[in-house]
Design a protein around this motif. Structure first.
Motif, PDB file in Angstrom:
ATOM      1  N   SER A   1      49.214  52.498  23.359  1.00 32.42           N
ATOM      2  CA  SER A   1      49.383  51.050  23.411  1.00 32.42           C
ATOM      3  C   SER A   1      49.925  50.569  24.745  1.00 32.42           C
ATOM      4  O   SER A   1      49.417  49.607  25.323  1.00 32.42           O
ATOM      5  N   TRP A   2      50.956  51.213  25.273  1.00 31.79           N
ATOM      6  CA  TRP A   2      51.567  50.737  26.512  1.00 31.79           C
ATOM      7  C   TRP A   2      50.616  50.897  27.696  1.00 31.79           C
ATOM      8  O   TRP A   2      50.539  50.040  28.560  1.00 31.79           O
ATOM      9  N   LEU A   3      49.861  51.991  27.731  1.00 30.53           N
ATOM     10  CA  LEU A   3      48.911  52.221  28.817  1.00 30.53           C
ATOM     11  C   LEU A   3      47.724  51.273  28.717  1.00 30.53           C
ATOM     12  O   LEU A   3      47.247  50.743  29.724  1.00 30.53           O
ATOM     13  N   LYS A   4      47.269  51.045  27.496  1.00 27.33           N
ATOM     14  CA  LYS A   4      46.170  50.121  27.260  1.00 27.33           C
ATOM     15  C   LYS A   4      46.539  48.718  27.739  1.00 27.33           C
ATOM     16  O   LYS A   4      45.773  48.065  28.444  1.00 27.33           O
ATOM     17  N   THR A   5      47.729  48.256  27.386  1.00 31.17           N
ATOM     18  CA  THR A   5      48.183  46.924  27.781  1.00 31.17           C
ATOM     19  C   THR A   5      48.308  46.820  29.295  1.00 31.17           C
ATOM     20  O   THR A   5      47.891  45.828  29.892  1.00 31.17           O
ATOM     21  N   LEU A   6      48.863  47.839  29.921  1.00 29.92           N
ATOM     22  CA  LEU A   6      49.041  47.833  31.365  1.00 29.92           C
ATOM     23  C   LEU A   6      47.710  47.805  32.101  1.00 29.92           C
ATOM     24  O   LEU A   6      47.495  46.987  33.001  1.00 29.92           O
ATOM     25  N   LEU A   7      46.786  48.669  31.724  1.00 30.80           N
ATOM     26  CA  LEU A   7      45.482  48.720  32.396  1.00 30.80           C
ATOM     27  C   LEU A   7      44.689  47.435  32.200  1.00 30.80           C
ATOM     28  O   LEU A   7      44.052  46.934  33.139  1.00 30.80           O
ATOM     29  N   ARG A   8      44.721  46.900  31.000  1.00 30.13           N
ATOM     30  CA  ARG A   8      43.996  45.663  30.737  1.00 30.13           C
ATOM     31  C   ARG A   8      44.577  44.494  31.525  1.00 30.13           C
ATOM     32  O   ARG A   8      43.841  43.676  32.072  1.00 30.13           O
ATOM     33  N   GLY A   9      45.887  44.418  31.606  1.00 28.70           N
ATOM     34  CA  GLY A   9      46.526  43.339  32.359  1.00 28.70           C
ATOM     35  C   GLY A   9      46.236  43.419  33.846  1.00 28.70           C
ATOM     36  O   GLY A   9      45.914  42.417  34.484  1.00 28.70           O
ATOM     37  N   LEU A  10      46.342  44.615  34.410  1.00 30.31           N
ATOM     38  CA  LEU A  10      46.083  44.774  35.837  1.00 30.31           C
ATOM     39  C   LEU A  10      44.613  44.529  36.181  1.00 30.31           C
ATOM     40  O   LEU A  10      44.299  43.889  37.183  1.00 30.31           O
ATOM     41  N   ALA A  11      43.715  45.016  35.349  1.00 30.31           N
ATOM     42  CA  ALA A  11      42.285  44.785  35.603  1.00 30.31           C
ATOM     43  C   ALA A  11      41.935  43.310  35.499  1.00 30.31           C
ATOM     44  O   ALA A  11      41.149  42.796  36.300  1.00 30.31           O
ATOM     45  N   THR A  12      42.520  42.622  34.532  1.00 29.97           N
ATOM     46  CA  THR A  12      42.273  41.187  34.393  1.00 29.97           C
ATOM     47  C   THR A  12      42.771  40.446  35.618  1.00 29.97           C
ATOM     48  O   THR A  12      42.096  39.548  36.132  1.00 29.97           O
ATOM     49  N   ALA A  13      43.942  40.815  36.113  1.00 26.26           N
ATOM     50  CA  ALA A  13      44.480  40.167  37.312  1.00 26.26           C
ATOM     51  C   ALA A  13      43.589  40.423  38.525  1.00 26.26           C
ATOM     52  O   ALA A  13      43.324  39.510  39.313  1.00 26.26           O
ATOM     53  N   ILE A  14      43.126  41.644  38.677  1.00 26.43           N
ATOM     54  CA  ILE A  14      42.269  41.965  39.826  1.00 26.43           C
ATOM     55  C   ILE A  14      40.949  41.206  39.758  1.00 26.43           C
ATOM     56  O   ILE A  14      40.487  40.640  40.749  1.00 26.43           O
ATOM     57  N   LEU A  15      40.340  41.185  38.594  1.00 26.68           N
ATOM     58  CA  LEU A  15      39.012  40.588  38.480  1.00 26.68           C
ATOM     59  C   LEU A  15      39.015  39.061  38.472  1.00 26.68           C
ATOM     60  O   LEU A  15      38.030  38.443  38.876  1.00 26.68           O
ATOM     61  N   LEU A  16      40.093  38.447  38.021  1.00 22.08           N
ATOM     62  CA  LEU A  16      40.069  36.997  37.814  1.00 22.08           C
ATOM     63  C   LEU A  16      40.933  36.188  38.770  1.00 22.08           C
ATOM     64  O   LEU A  16      41.010  34.968  38.628  1.00 22.08           O
ATOM     65  N   THR A  17      41.575  36.807  39.747  1.00 25.14           N
ATOM     66  CA  THR A  17      42.374  36.050  40.709  1.00 25.14           C
ATOM     67  C   THR A  17      41.450  35.418  41.744  1.00 25.14           C
ATOM     68  O   THR A  17      40.791  36.126  42.493  1.00 25.14           O
ATOM     69  N   PRO A  18      41.409  34.079  41.799  1.00 26.84           N
ATOM     70  CA  PRO A  18      40.522  33.424  42.757  1.00 26.84           C
ATOM     71  C   PRO A  18      41.203  33.215  44.112  1.00 26.84           C
ATOM     72  O   PRO A  18      42.429  33.180  44.214  1.00 26.84           O
ATOM     73  N   TRP A  19      40.373  33.060  45.156  1.00 19.48           N
ATOM     74  CA  TRP A  19      40.881  32.769  46.489  1.00 19.48           C
ATOM     75  C   TRP A  19      39.757  32.092  47.279  1.00 19.48           C
ATOM     76  O   TRP A  19      38.597  32.432  47.099  1.00 19.48           O
ATOM     77  N   PRO A  20      40.093  31.119  48.151  1.00 17.79           N
ATOM     78  CA  PRO A  20      39.036  30.451  48.928  1.00 17.79           C
ATOM     79  C   PRO A  20      38.301  31.431  49.841  1.00 17.79           C
ATOM     80  O   PRO A  20      38.916  32.310  50.444  1.00 17.79           O
TER      81      PRO A  20
END
Length: 101
Positions: A14-33
């Motif tokens: 559970s802890w690893l799943k939550t961590l990987l999903r959160g970090l991947a979501t941040a990497i993929l969805l952070t926008p920048w001009p």
């Protein structure tokens, strides 16, 4: 990509799943001009990659890396807090089951 990641991380702890999903979501969805004077946006990791490969200015990939690192830090903290909450909830549930016996 996130749906595939959710599927691939489902058998993990559970802890690893939550961590990987959160970090991947941040990497993929952070926008920048895409450029300083344009209104088009892209994922920060893509902007950083293209700035590093093709930009002729001094900043290189760092223009988009700084906000991406900040968002990754926030995602890491949120994932740790969520893992802590889940563990605390599981321990409380186990204590209730033990008290009932």
């Amino acid at each position: 990509m996130l749906v595939v990641l959710w599927y691939l991380t489902s058998p993990l702890m559970s802890w690893l799943k939550t961590l990987l999903r959160g970090l991947a979501t941040a990497i993929l969805l952070t926008p920048w001009p895409v450029a300083a004077n344009q209104e088009e946006w892209a994922p920060a990791w893509v902007v950083s990659l293209f700035d590093g490969l093709f930009a002729g200015n001094d900043s290189g990939p760092w223009r988009a890396v700084a906000p991406l690192v900040a968002v990754l830090l926030v995602a890491f903290i949120v994932a740790l807090l969520e893992s802590w909450r889940q563990r605390r909830k599981a321990v409380a549930g186990a204590d209730e089951d033990y008290d009932d016996d």
